[in-house]
Design a protein around this motif. Structure first.
Motif, short mmCIF file in Angstrom:
data_model
loop_
_atom_site.label_atom_id
_atom_site.label_comp_id
_atom_site.label_asym_id
_atom_site.label_seq_id
_atom_site.Cartn_x
_atom_site.Cartn_y
_atom_site.Cartn_z
N SER A 143 32.28 31.04 41.11
CA SER A 143 31.96 31.98 42.18
C SER A 143 31.04 31.32 43.20
CB SER A 143 31.32 33.23 41.57
OG SER A 143 31.15 34.25 42.51
N MET A 144 30.26 32.13 43.89
CA MET A 144 29.34 31.64 44.92
C MET A 144 28.01 32.39 44.79
SD MET A 144 30.60 33.58 48.40
CE MET A 144 29.27 32.84 49.34
N SER A 179 26.38 38.33 50.80
CA SER A 179 26.77 37.17 51.59
C SER A 179 27.54 37.57 52.85
CB SER A 179 27.64 36.24 50.74
OG SER A 179 28.05 35.11 51.49
N HIS A 223 34.99 36.83 45.75
CA HIS A 223 34.18 36.49 44.59
C HIS A 223 33.53 37.73 43.97
CE1 HIS A 223 34.70 32.23 44.86
NE2 HIS A 223 34.17 32.15 46.07
N ARG A 276 28.12 30.35 39.66
CA ARG A 276 28.03 30.50 41.11
C ARG A 276 27.60 29.17 41.73
NH1 ARG A 276 24.84 36.36 41.55
NH2 ARG A 276 26.70 37.69 41.28
N ASP A 277 28.57 28.45 42.28
CA ASP A 277 28.31 27.13 42.85
C ASP A 277 27.71 27.25 44.24
OD1 ASP A 277 29.64 26.41 40.58
OD2 ASP A 277 31.37 25.51 41.60
N TRP A 319 26.72 25.70 48.00
CA TRP A 319 27.55 24.97 48.98
C TRP A 319 27.55 23.48 48.62
CZ3 TRP A 319 30.56 27.67 52.09
CH2 TRP A 319 31.18 27.04 53.18
N THR A 335 23.67 30.22 38.43
CA THR A 335 23.79 29.80 39.82
C THR A 335 23.43 28.32 39.88
OG1 THR A 335 23.23 32.00 40.65
CG2 THR A 335 23.00 30.15 42.19
N PHE A 387 21.77 31.87 51.24
CA PHE A 387 22.10 30.75 50.36
C PHE A 387 20.84 30.13 49.75
CE2 PHE A 387 26.42 29.66 52.37
CZ PHE A 387 27.11 30.01 51.23
#
Length: 293
Positions: free
Chosen positions: A109-110, A116, A124, A142-143, A145, A199, A262
């Motif tokens: 995910s993010m 966001s 996501h 959650r990757d 950027w 994360t 972010f």
């Protein structure tokens, strides 16, 4: 314990499988590499890794692909050009996982998809909600950027000596794709069955000015950061020939950085791997030749 990795022919999937094999010493026969085009997986097949076709637009095929799998990694698909398509694909994969008797879903995910501004954040957020509602065990990764994303534009920026951005000094804890792959493989290889969310971030948050300064020092070439509005950034990208959905995505990413959404530092990478994430300077030093163009 059988582990299946979707998107196995993609950049992230390839490295996850590499680390499962080489870093965490998972037996090849316990790994299933799945992709729309299994012919691209001949090298893995030669190593003893099981290969299967997994088409996210074919629900029946997904149920077959996931048969006999204990731990399933769903790498978010690249279907970004059609609104709603990626979420529909992920929902089909979750349904197929339940039907196939998968015990634990892992999903890329993010950060903070619930607040966001990035255009694909709803994909996501919706996928995370569906996974949690499935009743299956889950690990959401959650990757942050990727540092790697900068390599698509930095050589060009260095040639012109200017970097146009609408981030307005906002910061983010960028991480390399390789580090994400290592952490994801660690999670897959572990015996942990708890449902949890990680994360994955770098150890430091950087602004575009910070990054430009680092790249300039490494390459010996000047790189001026030029602050622009969202509209100006979109106009420049459109003029460069980028597709509208890519323009919208990149402009929304800058807006998200500007808003601070972010900028979340965690130690989750170290928790999973026992290592420190690669630094931004080290990442770009390794790619000095590519930056020079």
């Amino acid at each position: 314990m059988t582990i299946l990795v979707t998107g196995a022919a993609g950049q992230l999937g390839q490295r996850v499988i590499h680390h499962l094999l080489e870093t965490y010493k998972i037996a090849p026969a316990d790994i299933v590499a799945a992709t729309r085009s299994p012919d691209k997986l001949a090298e893995l097949s030669a190593k003893g890794v099981v290969t299967r076709k997994a088409d996210f637009d074919d629900a029946a095929n997904l149920a077959q692909a996931f048969a006999g799998v204990d731990r399933l990694l769903i790498i978010s698909t690249d279907s970004l050009d059609t609104p709603g398509k990626r979420l529909a694909q992920h929902m089909a994969a979750i349904d197929a996982a339940k039907a196939a008797g998968v015990k634990h879903i892992f999903y890329t995910s993010m950060p903070n998809p619930d607040k966001s501004l990035v255009t694909f954040a709803p994909d996501h957020l919706g996928t995370e909600a569906a996974i949690k509602a499935s009743g299956l065990g889950y690990t959401i990764l959650r990757d942050a950027w990727y540092m790697d994303n900068f390599m698509m534009s930095l050589p060009h920026n260095l040639q012109g000596g200017k970097w146009y951005t609408a981030t307005a000094g906002g910061k983010a804890p960028y991480i390399s794709r390789e580090d994400c792959a290592l952490a994801i493989a660690a999670a897959l290889a572990s015996s942990n069955t708890d449902s949890t969310t990680y994360t994955l971030t770098g150890s430091t948050s950087y602004s575009i000015t910070d990054i430009a300064s680092t790249v300039s020092a490494i390459t010996g070439r000047p790189l001026e950061v030029v602050d622009v509005t969202d509209e100006q950034l979109a106009g420049g990208m459109t003029g460069a020939g980028l597709p509208p959905f890519v323009v919208d995505m990149l402009v929304s990413a800058d807006a998200n950085i500007r808003a601070g959404n972010f900028d979340q530092l965690t130690a989750d990478f170290t928790t999973l791997t026992g290592k420190e994430p690669q630094t931004l300077r080290s990442f770009f030093e390794e790619r000095k030749a590519a930056l020079a163009g």
